[in-house]
Design a protein around this motif. Structure first.
Motif, PDB file in Angstrom:
ATOM      1  N   ALA A   1      29.947 -18.876 -18.780  1.00 10.71           N
ATOM      2  CA  ALA A   1      30.397 -18.748 -17.396  1.00 10.71           C
ATOM      3  C   ALA A   1      30.799 -17.329 -17.050  1.00 10.71           C
ATOM      4  CB  ALA A   1      31.577 -19.686 -17.137  1.00 10.71           C
ATOM      5  N   VAL A   2      30.799 -16.436 -18.026  1.00  8.21           N
ATOM      6  CA  VAL A   2      31.161 -15.038 -17.807  1.00  8.21           C
ATOM      7  C   VAL A   2      29.976 -14.172 -18.222  1.00  8.21           C
ATOM      8  CG1 VAL A   2      32.738 -13.176 -18.416  1.00  8.21           C
ATOM      9  CG2 VAL A   2      33.600 -15.516 -18.227  1.00  8.21           C
ATOM     10  N   SER A   3      29.641 -13.204 -17.390  1.00  4.71           N
ATOM     11  CA  SER A   3      28.489 -12.365 -17.677  1.00  4.71           C
ATOM     12  C   SER A   3      28.681 -11.582 -18.974  1.00  4.71           C
ATOM     13  CB  SER A   3      28.246 -11.377 -16.532  1.00  4.71           C
ATOM     14  OG  SER A   3      27.185 -10.512 -16.849  1.00  4.71           O
ATOM     15  N   PRO A   4      27.667 -11.554 -19.851  1.00  7.13           N
ATOM     16  CA  PRO A   4      27.770 -10.798 -21.096  1.00  7.13           C
ATOM     17  C   PRO A   4      27.428  -9.313 -20.935  1.00  7.13           C
ATOM     18  CG  PRO A   4      25.697 -11.986 -21.051  1.00  7.13           C
ATOM     19  CD  PRO A   4      26.415 -12.344 -19.773  1.00  7.13           C
ATOM     20  N   GLN A   5      27.120  -8.858 -19.710  1.00  4.45           N
ATOM     21  CA  GLN A   5      26.747  -7.464 -19.535  1.00  4.45           C
ATOM     22  C   GLN A   5      27.640  -6.764 -18.519  1.00  4.45           C
ATOM     23  OE1 GLN A   5      22.643  -7.338 -18.327  1.00  4.45           O
ATOM     24  NE2 GLN A   5      22.957  -8.589 -16.526  1.00  4.45           N
ATOM     25  N   GLN A   6      27.635  -5.447 -18.592  1.00  6.46           N
ATOM     26  CA  GLN A   6      28.462  -4.624 -17.719  1.00  6.46           C
ATOM     27  C   GLN A   6      28.082  -4.838 -16.260  1.00  6.46           C
ATOM     28  OE1 GLN A   6      28.224  -0.451 -18.599  1.00  6.46           O
ATOM     29  NE2 GLN A   6      28.905   0.151 -16.551  1.00  6.46           N
ATOM     30  N   GLN A   7      29.100  -4.861 -15.380  1.00  9.30           N
ATOM     31  CA  GLN A   7      28.874  -5.053 -13.954  1.00  9.30           C
ATOM     32  C   GLN A   7      28.729  -3.699 -13.273  1.00  9.30           C
ATOM     33  OE1 GLN A   7      30.810  -8.549 -12.060  1.00  9.30           O
ATOM     34  NE2 GLN A   7      31.765  -7.034 -10.723  1.00  9.30           N
ATOM     35  N   LEU A   8      27.687  -3.531 -12.466  1.00  8.02           N
ATOM     36  CA  LEU A   8      27.382  -2.259 -11.826  1.00  8.02           C
ATOM     37  C   LEU A   8      27.999  -2.126 -10.440  1.00  8.02           C
ATOM     38  CD1 LEU A   8      23.606  -1.846 -12.807  1.00  8.02           C
ATOM     39  CD2 LEU A   8      25.604  -0.771 -13.863  1.00  8.02           C
ATOM     40  N   GLY A   9      29.053  -2.840 -10.158  1.00  3.24           N
ATOM     41  CA  GLY A   9      29.730  -2.771  -8.869  1.00  3.24           C
ATOM     42  C   GLY A   9      30.994  -3.598  -8.917  1.00  3.24           C
ATOM     43  N   ARG A  10      31.665  -3.732  -7.775  1.00  2.00           N
ATOM     44  CA  ARG A  10      32.950  -4.434  -7.754  1.00  2.00           C
ATOM     45  C   ARG A  10      32.822  -5.939  -7.559  1.00  2.00           C
ATOM     46  NH1 ARG A  10      36.888  -0.875  -3.935  1.00  2.00           N
ATOM     47  NH2 ARG A  10      35.251  -1.315  -2.434  1.00  2.00           N
ATOM     48  N   GLU A  11      31.779  -6.375  -6.861  1.00  2.00           N
ATOM     49  CA  GLU A  11      31.657  -7.796  -6.547  1.00  2.00           C
ATOM     50  C   GLU A  11      30.395  -8.378  -7.187  1.00  2.00           C
ATOM     51  OE1 GLU A  11      31.959  -8.828  -2.478  1.00  2.00           O
ATOM     52  OE2 GLU A  11      34.062  -8.242  -2.311  1.00  2.00           O
ATOM     53  N   GLY A  12      30.591  -9.196  -8.228  1.00  2.00           N
ATOM     54  CA  GLY A  12      29.492  -9.886  -8.866  1.00  2.00           C
ATOM     55  C   GLY A  12      29.177 -11.190  -8.169  1.00  2.00           C
ATOM     56  N   VAL A  13      28.328 -12.006  -8.795  1.00  2.00           N
ATOM     57  CA  VAL A  13      27.884 -13.239  -8.155  1.00  2.00           C
ATOM     58  C   VAL A  13      29.044 -14.200  -7.923  1.00  2.00           C
ATOM     59  CG1 VAL A  13      27.240 -14.246 -10.391  1.00  2.00           C
ATOM     60  CG2 VAL A  13      26.200 -15.118  -8.287  1.00  2.00           C
ATOM     61  N   ASP A  14      29.990 -14.295  -8.851  1.00  2.00           N
ATOM     62  CA  ASP A  14      31.134 -15.193  -8.657  1.00  2.00           C
ATOM     63  C   ASP A  14      32.068 -14.687  -7.568  1.00  2.00           C
ATOM     64  OD1 ASP A  14      30.379 -17.097 -10.534  1.00  2.00           O
ATOM     65  OD2 ASP A  14      31.253 -15.971 -12.188  1.00  2.00           O
ATOM     66  N   ASP A  15      32.229 -13.359  -7.474  1.00  2.00           N
ATOM     67  CA  ASP A  15      33.065 -12.793  -6.412  1.00  2.00           C
ATOM     68  C   ASP A  15      32.470 -13.078  -5.039  1.00  2.00           C
ATOM     69  OD1 ASP A  15      34.866 -11.576  -8.263  1.00  2.00           O
ATOM     70  OD2 ASP A  15      33.378 -10.009  -8.616  1.00  2.00           O
ATOM     71  N   GLN A  16      31.149 -13.093  -4.945  1.00  2.89           N
ATOM     72  CA  GLN A  16      30.499 -13.376  -3.669  1.00  2.89           C
ATOM     73  C   GLN A  16      30.778 -14.806  -3.214  1.00  2.89           C
ATOM     74  OE1 GLN A  16      28.601 -11.266  -1.830  1.00  2.89           O
ATOM     75  NE2 GLN A  16      28.683  -9.518  -3.239  1.00  2.89           N
ATOM     76  N   ARG A  17      30.928 -15.718  -4.200  1.00  6.55           N
ATOM     77  CA  ARG A  17      31.143 -17.131  -3.852  1.00  6.55           C
ATOM     78  C   ARG A  17      32.619 -17.468  -3.602  1.00  6.55           C
ATOM     79  NH1 ARG A  17      27.083 -18.240  -7.958  1.00  6.55           N
ATOM     80  NH2 ARG A  17      25.248 -19.159  -6.968  1.00  6.55           N
ATOM     81  N   ALA A  18      33.504 -16.581  -4.039  1.00  7.63           N
ATOM     82  CA  ALA A  18      34.935 -16.879  -3.968  1.00  7.63           C
ATOM     83  C   ALA A  18      35.363 -17.220  -2.537  1.00  7.63           C
ATOM     84  CB  ALA A  18      35.735 -15.692  -4.483  1.00  7.63           C
ATOM     85  N   GLY A  19      36.059 -18.343  -2.384  1.00  6.70           N
ATOM     86  CA  GLY A  19      36.557 -18.764  -1.082  1.00  6.70           C
ATOM     87  C   GLY A  19      35.535 -19.435  -0.198  1.00  6.70           C
ATOM     88  N   ARG A  20      34.307 -19.603  -0.696  1.00  2.00           N
ATOM     89  CA  ARG A  20      33.256 -20.260   0.085  1.00  2.00           C
ATOM     90  C   ARG A  20      33.007 -21.630  -0.517  1.00  2.00           C
ATOM     91  NH1 ARG A  20      32.798 -16.963   4.573  1.00  2.00           N
ATOM     92  NH2 ARG A  20      32.903 -14.788   3.888  1.00  2.00           N
ATOM     93  N   SER A  21      33.572 -22.653   0.088  1.00  2.00           N
ATOM     94  CA  SER A  21      33.491 -23.998  -0.492  1.00  2.00           C
ATOM     95  C   SER A  21      32.060 -24.505  -0.576  1.00  2.00           C
ATOM     96  CB  SER A  21      34.342 -24.972   0.324  1.00  2.00           C
ATOM     97  OG  SER A  21      33.915 -25.007   1.678  1.00  2.00           O
TER      98      SER A  21
END
Length: 399
Positions: A247-267
């Protein structure tokens, strides 16, 4: 403005008539596939009815043949580099109504072309994927950079079988791990994407003619990629059911908002989950390694393509490396991983089409353009001092 450099060598030597007759040259670097080149030449009939580049004439032989080694070095004065070192795979002449409309298309692949010639059936006993990659590279006389894949495929648990060419087999192993596979020059690579390396020169867009070097840039963000990967198996020995989830990406994130951050708060978005395609696993560690590879593929939520004016960019953009893109707003500015580049040379211009991807949006230092000094590639010298890396310029062509 630095002068363009384009050097073409056939079996280790330059042939002047190639430059004189060149209509266009393209070199393509791309993820998970061999690098390729295509060279289009004008051809002319000699008085003895033989054709240039097709038949041997007087003086040094200029005829092109299958399996000749072709090296293309290109870029700009002071920063040229080898784009491809490979072999001619095909030739196609076109004879027009007159000589001015006749041409020859020559195409080929990098050294991995030789790895696609023989189909095999091989049992790899008690090996890791990385061990197999190293042995195959060595069998072709290639140096290699191979990242440890951890899991040993034991003979008694899960015998690793190859059915097909060495290249197709290694490509399947790399895809299973989320690794990249490629050959550059005389060295083979089997590893995770390098996301923490020194970035290439900035691509600047939408900032006016004074600073922009991109002709166009077209990004998109994809929201339907699963961010959790589940996988399960039945242990054939213990007869037990085993499952795990990444459930957690095994690679370095190239920005501040990953795929889970994009979904946060969107039911409505929920937490998208995929069940990894079942294959035979010999251990829980092997299962986890496969699930992490699937997750790496799903991470790339931002994808883009564009085109550079090579003269304004001033360098050869390379695939499988990081490049910063500036001027695309808060969402789409930042570091991208380059998956494909097509370098196109003509007598008048140098264009570079590129494809990039990113596993996040936004960047901490939003919008900042690096100075030319900051963009110089650096390597670590002896004693810990930093120095600028330069290359001897090759043949000059029209700027």
């Amino acid at each position: 403005m630095a002068k363009r450099v384009c050097v073409i060598r056939v079996d280790g030597r330059e042939i002047e008539s190639l430059y004189e007759d060149m209509i266009a040259l393209e070199v393509c670097e791309r993820e998970a596939e061999p690098s390729t080149f295509a060279l289009k030449l004008g051809i002319f009939c000699r008085p003895d009815s033989t054709w240039t580049h097709l038949d041997d004439g007087e003086g040094p032989a200029t005829a092109l043949r299958l399996w000749q080694r072709v090296t293309v070095e290109a870029g700009f004065e002071g920063r040229s580099e080898i784009l491809i070192d490979g072999y001619i795979a095909g030739l196609q002449p076109e004879f027009g109504t007159n000589q001015s409309k006749s041409s020859l298309l020559v195409w080929g692949h990098d050294v991995s072309y030789s790895m696609q010639q023989e189909e095999k059936v091989v049992a790899w006993e008690d090996r890791k994927f990385s061990d197999v990659a190293a042995e195959i590279f060595e069998s072709y006389g290639l140096e290699h950079e191979v990242e440890d894949s951890r899991v040993v495929h034991a003979l008694d648990d899960n015998l690793l079988m190859q059915r097909g060419t060495d290249w197709d087999f290694l490509n399947r192993l790399a895809a299973q791990l989320g690794y990249e596979l490629f050959v550059r020059g005389a060295k083979g690579y089997f590893r995770k994407p390098k996301l923490a390396t020194t970035p290439q020169r900035d691509i600047a867009i939408g900032l006016g003619y004074a600073t922009a070097n991109a002709i166009r840039f077209k990004p998109k963000i994809v929201g339907d990629r699963p961010s959790r990967v589940r996988i399960a198996r039945i242990d054939p020995i213990a007869k037990t059911f085993e499952s795990l989830e990444v459930a957690v990406s095994p690679q370095q994130q190239l920005g501040r908002e990953g795929v889970d951050d994009q979904r946060a708060g969107r039911s409505a978005a929920g937490r998208s989950t995929t069940i990894a395609q079942p294959i035979a696993f010999g251990s829980e560690q092997e299962m986890e390694s496969f699930a992490e590879g699937v997750r790496r593929h799903h991470d790339w939520i931002v994808q883009a393509e564009g085109e550079l004016d090579g003269k304004l960019y001033g360098a050869a953009l390379r695939a499988r490396a990081i490049v910063p893109i500036r001027g695309a707003g808060r969402q789409f500015s930042g570091d991208y991983y380059v998956t494909k580049v097509v370098h196109r040379f003509t007598l008048e211009e140098y264009r570079q089409r590129f494809w990039v991807q990113r596993n996040a949006t936004e960047e901490p230092a939003f919008g900042r353009l690096r100075t030319p000094r900051e963009q110089e590639p650096r390597v670590q010298a002896k004693g810990g001092e930093e120095r600028v890396e330069t290359r001897k310029p090759g043949r000059e062509v029209a700027p």
